[in-house]
Write an enzyme that holds these catalytic residues in place. Structure first.
Site: not given
Lengths: 730, 326
Positions: A620, A691
């Site tokens: 992930t 991010e």
């Protein structure tokens, strides 16, 4: 049972590394993945309810003014129409992330084009949609500034150290450049949707939201209800990108309608409404000044930016965030100005600040490397500061140099000064470019409950959301590692405000914050088990449902009998992140092909190396980086909100005309996760990952465009027209 | 979406009869029409589903090829004769939309697809094409994707498709039927310039339906379709060029060119063919061809770049076709 930790000290114990289950960090698939790809995971709009009504938001084609009359009679006679709502409590814009209070009300005060002002409710969606188009409104129009170039600005933030102008005058090499970026949409695949039910006392809303603890407060405040009367459910969220940080207009409207009509009401935004009314990332106008000595050591660093937002909104795209500390330079000037214009609310769109602030600095650094005649990677390596250059604070952990070196090696970067137009394949110029990545780290308060059963299964409960990021997977892995359980035997329950309040998903802090809460809860459970075994918890080893210690072993059911035990972990950030600068770092390397005729640019390959603290799930985490790098491609080449200069409306308001990269635009992306334990970042030594992958990478693509064809484009996105115009004449 | 009546036509005559009525539109693949109905850009009272009419056949016709109006874009693009004898058509189709859309989109529907002008698709904006007399929002607005050739003060929209550009280069013909008559119109004349009646995209009259597109006998040669766009798929062209080129003894013997996304119709200028045929390919000649193409071209600010882009794209295509080194 509960365990509370306010983390004031770095945690160097690396407790998770002393566990033996062997699941933390493993590239495990998402437990809910199969449900999502087979369509059996239900999203907000997919629920049903007895007597469900459908609502459609009514928007107005004025940029600023006030609704003076809503002629309900104009639609109440239409087939299926049940009601028109224009309640004072309706909200015209979304709440900012973590606001925890109602956004701007009332909706009839219009501040941007396409603002929702009313809701039409009907028996079917089609009836409501048609009636919404027919509703007669009257309004008063006010003049409003639309253009950030000419609007009034206010200073939002500034840092001045030394004398930058002097440093520029004295420098051996300087760069002084203005670079602009356009607005970005935060639209996610799942449009904003809410299904609200009111039982006379309490409200239950299926919604698509990122931060339920805050959203509950925002919704309750909007409706003048007590928080205890509001329950939000967002077990699955089809992407957020910041657009679902704060409670949005459809949630408030559906709730008001459900309360007023005493029937369940569903409101789903159209794709156009999502684009026109949800958070945008501000366009930016940035000036970068770099002063360097003969060896390329920075003596001055300037970054001034102008961004915009609606009057009354505090948020200003924090463009300078990582410029504060990414590179050295004793003389510093950083300044952020906020222009007040009437476009939809600007807010935290994925990686606010760095997503547009790092790439411009990285372009300027590329220009500086060219002037000095050194390898761009080497220029970065020479300018990594020892400590925060303005605040005299040490860095907790900083993998920038390692990311630059390992990324360069993996990519096959040629360590040489760059001279453009060195390689051509037919019509295509081929070039490479690189950029550093940086993103501030943060953690926020979070709670999670872990329930341990004697049959060696467990439940993790928190109102944390999974917006496609992998929360279900990683929280199960933290618990599995700590409790010696297989992740398959752990039921992770998320997205329900009846569960302990987690951090929510935003700012890349979800994994570290909620992961720490789960970690603390498990720590409490371990202590309880150790107590029952009469040993120190440090001496307890848990694996596959069996406790072992020096001299003994017992299965969980032998320790617990039939008893189920649980513990709430409560994590709070403390001084550990105040005394040091905690950030994530990385490096991007890109190869592009630029068409010599048309300026079309295609990214051919890209490598990203990232130091994100402990990796909780390699699969992930990699996916998050891939997503970020895909944003880099869109940011560099295609993504741009186009606002009409006359009336300020958003012209390209769907995914056909707002160009995100398609599969063909995204080549093989290589992700290197650089192992790191950041003791100050969180008790599990993890930092944010989501991010970082888009903080700077567009600059690597821009630099590759220059290396390929000699076009130094100073305006994002670098569409064919801009590249073509900047290409040197042959 | 407004409520509407739905009728299914079982025979062509029936379809023509039904679509002759006011506020009636024919529905084929629906990939454009249904979207526009959701936005209330199109508000037909009646939708006539022509999807079951036997118009999906692709068959030889003389030496040429007849493509039924309901043949899907996918079926056309993968047809063996299209692939081998009219490759410019296969390439153009495959550069458009997405596989899913091409599986639904039809030949006739694709020719009738409407502009992607942002002002046309937003009913809260003025648009002479959608609402004659309301004005044009694009002229002073976001005109990035708009026309630089053949526009009028009333409308600067473009025809956005790819397939029709290739058909124009190939000199294909549109077959049209109504209750009373059948007629054929060259693809090059099928779409209109906006003039004072931008609401009319093409020459179809009420009650007329496209039944087929016929391709002339194959001419071989080098067939190219070049589409310039911001991203590499699922984006409309900023500029496109369809080219059917042949050379003998170092000179052009064929140069059939058509240009997309520059005007309200696929742009074809016979003067370019006249200039090129018989001449030796050189960069200077390509530039002259571009001069002809762009004579009278006018930008509206945001789309000024299309003028140099069209020049360069034309040169790119001609270089690729002839082997001239830039």
């Amino acid at each position: 049972m509960s365990v509370h930790l306010k983390q004031d000290q770095p945690d160097n114990r690396n407790v998770l590394d002393t566990m033996v289950q062997g699941v933390i960090g493993a590239a495990l698939p998402r437990p809910e993945g199969l449900m999502k790809v087979t369509g059996t995971a239900s999203y907000a709009a997919e629920y049903d309810a007895e007597g469900l009504l459908e609502g459609v938001l009514v928007t107005v084609p004025i940029v600023c003014g006030e609704i003076t009359m809503i002629d309900e009679a104009s639609v109440l006679g239409m087939p299926g129409v049940v009601a028109v709502l224009s309640d004072e409590r309706m909200t015209g814009r979304p709440a900012q992330g973590m606001a925890g209070e109602a956004p701007f009300q009332p909706a009839r005060e219009v501040r941007y084009w396409g603002q929702p002002v009313a809701l039409v409710v009907a028996t079917t969606f089609e009836q409501a949609r048609d009636a919404a188009k027919h509703l007669k409104l009257q309004w008063r129009v006010e003049d409003a500034p639309l253009d950030p170039k000419t609007a009034e600005t206010e200073e939002n933030e500034s840092t001045r150290v030394g004398d930058l102008a002097h440093a520029m005058a004295d420098a051996a090499h300087t760069v002084d450049v203005v670079i602009t970026t356009e607005g970005h949409a935060s639209a996610a695949m799942e449009p904003h949707a809410a299904l609200a039910q009111w039982d006379g006392k309490a409200l239950t809303v299926h919604a698509s939201l990122q931060m339920l603890k805050f959203n509950r407060a925002e919704l309750a405040d909007s409706l003048n209800l007590d928080e205890s009367q509001v329950r939000l459910l967002s077990p699955y969220v089809g992407g957020g990108f910041g657009s679902k940080l704060g409670v949005s207009q459809e949630v408030v409207a559906a709730s008001l309608a459900a309360i007023q009509l005493g029937r369940p009401v569903r409101v789903v935004m159209s794709r156009q409404q999502v684009f026109q009314t949800i958070m945008r990332r501000s366009e930016t106008h940035q000036r970068i000044r770099l002063a360097a000595d003969a060896e390329g050591k920075l003596t001055g660093f300037g970054h001034e930016a102008q961004v915009s937002n609606l009057p009354g909104e505090d948020f200003a795209e924090p463009v300078l965030q990582s410029s504060q500390f990414l590179y050295a330079g004793d003389n510093r000037l950083l300044k952020l100005d906020l222009a007040r214009i009437h476009r939809m609310t600007a807010g935290s769109v994925r990686a606010p600040g760095e997503a547009v602030g790092v790439q411009t600095v990285e372009q300027a650094m590329d220009m500086l490397a060219e002037k000095i005649g050194i390898d761009p990677v080497e220029l970065r390596l020479r300018n990594i500061p020892e400590k925060h250059p303005a605040k005299d604070k040490p860095f907790s952990s900083r993998k920038l140099a390692e990311c630059l070196r390992k990324g360069a090696k993996a990519f096959g970067w040629e360590p040489r000064p760059r001279t453009p137009r060195h390689t051509r394949e037919g019509e295509w110029w081929i070039g490479t470019g690189m950029a550093s990545a940086a993103r501030v780290h943060s953690v926020v308060e979070a709670k999670a409950r872990v329930i341990l059963r004697p049959d060696a299964t467990a439940v993790v409960e928190t109102d944390m959301t999974d917006i496609g990021t992998g929360s279900y997977a990683i929280l199960g892995q933290v618990a599995g590692e700590m409790l010696g359980l297989r992740p398959d035997d752990i039921d992770v329950r998320l997205g329900d405000t009846d569960l302990p309040p987690g951090s929510g998903s935003g700012g890349s802090f979800g994994a570290a914050s909620c992961g720490s809460a789960v970690f603390l809860a498990c720590d409490g459970l371990r202590k309880e088990l150790a107590k029952r075994l009469d040993i120190a918890s440090e001496d307890l080893t848990l694996k596959d449902g069996v406790a072992r210690w020096d001299g003994g072993e017992k299965a969980l059911n032998e320790i617990l009998g039939s008893e189920v035990i649980d513990c709430v972990g409560h994590f709070e950030p403390g001084a550990s992140t105040e005394d040091v600068t905690v950030s994530s770092y990385g490096a991007f390397f890109a190869e592009v092909a630029v068409n010599r005729w048309t300026g079309e640019t295609r990214v051919r390959r890209m490598t990203g190396a990232f130091g994100i603290g402990r990796v909780l799930n390699a699969r992930t985490a990699r996916s998050q980086c891939l997503g970020g790098m895909t944003w880099c491609i869109g940011n560099a080449l295609t993504e741009s909100l186009h606002f009409d200069p006359v009336d300020g409306h958003l012209a390209n308001c769907d995914l056909a005309e707002y160009h995100v990269p398609v599969h063909r635009d995204v080549p093989d992306l290589e992700v290197l996760l650089i192992e790191e334990r950041d003791a100050a970042a969180s008790p599990i030594q993890a930092k944010g990952v989501g991010e970082l992958g888009l903080c700077g990478g567009a600059g690597a693509i821009a630099n590759a465009i220059y290396d390929a064809c000699g076009a130094r484009v100073l305006s994002y996105p670098m569409t064919p027209d801009k590249v073509m115009a900047a290409m040197p004449k042959v | 979406m407004r409520p509407f009546d739905y009728q299914r036509a079982e025979r062509l005559e029936h379809a023509a009869q039904l679509t002759a009525e006011a506020n009636t539109l024919a529905l084929a693949g629906g990939t454009n029409l249904v979207d526009l109905m959701k936005l209330q850009v199109e508000t037909p009272q009646t939708l006539v589903d022509i999807g079951r009419l036997p118009l999906g056949t692709i068959a030889d016709e003389g030496e040429g090829l007849r493509i039924g109006a309901l043949a899907t874009n996918t079926a056309t693009a993968v047809h063996p004769r299209v692939r081998s004898e009219y490759p410019v058509l296969a390439r153009a189709i495959l550069s458009g939309a997405t596989q899913q859309l091409r599986n639904k989109a039809t030949t006739g529907g694709n020719l009738c697809q409407r502009t992607r002008c942002y002002y046309f698709t937003n009913i809260d904006q003025p648009c002479n094409k959608r609402e004659p007399g309301s004005g044009c929002g694009a002229i002073k607005g976001i005109a990035r994707i708009h026309a630089v050739l053949g526009a009028s003060d009333n409308c600067i929209a473009t025809y956005p498709g790819d397939m029709a550009v290739a058909l124009a280069a190939l000199g294909a013909t549109v077959e049209i039927a109504s209750e009373r008559r059948s007629r054929s119109v060259p693809v090059r004349d099928f779409h209109r310039l906006p003039g004072d009646t931008p609401e009319k995209d093409n020459v179809l009259e009420p009650g007329e339906l496209i039944t087929a597109v016929t391709l002339p006998a194959p001419v071989g040669g080098i067939q190219l379709y070049r589409k310039v766009r911001e991203r590499s798929s699922y984006a409309f062209a900023l500029c496109s060029v369809a080219a059917v080129i042949d050379l003998a003894e170092g000179r052009f013997t064929r140069a059939d060119l058509a240009f997309g996304s520059l005007a309200h119709k696929p742009w074809h200028d016979p003067r370019i063919t006249d200039l090129l045929v018989g001449s030796e390919p050189t960069l200077a000649l390509f530039d002259k061809a571009a001069d002809l193409l762009l004579e009278g071209a006018r930008g509206y600010g945001e789309n000024d770049f299309k003028i140099p882009l069209a020049r360069r794209t034309l040169a790119a295509v001609l270089c690729e076709a002839t082997g001239v080194e830039p």
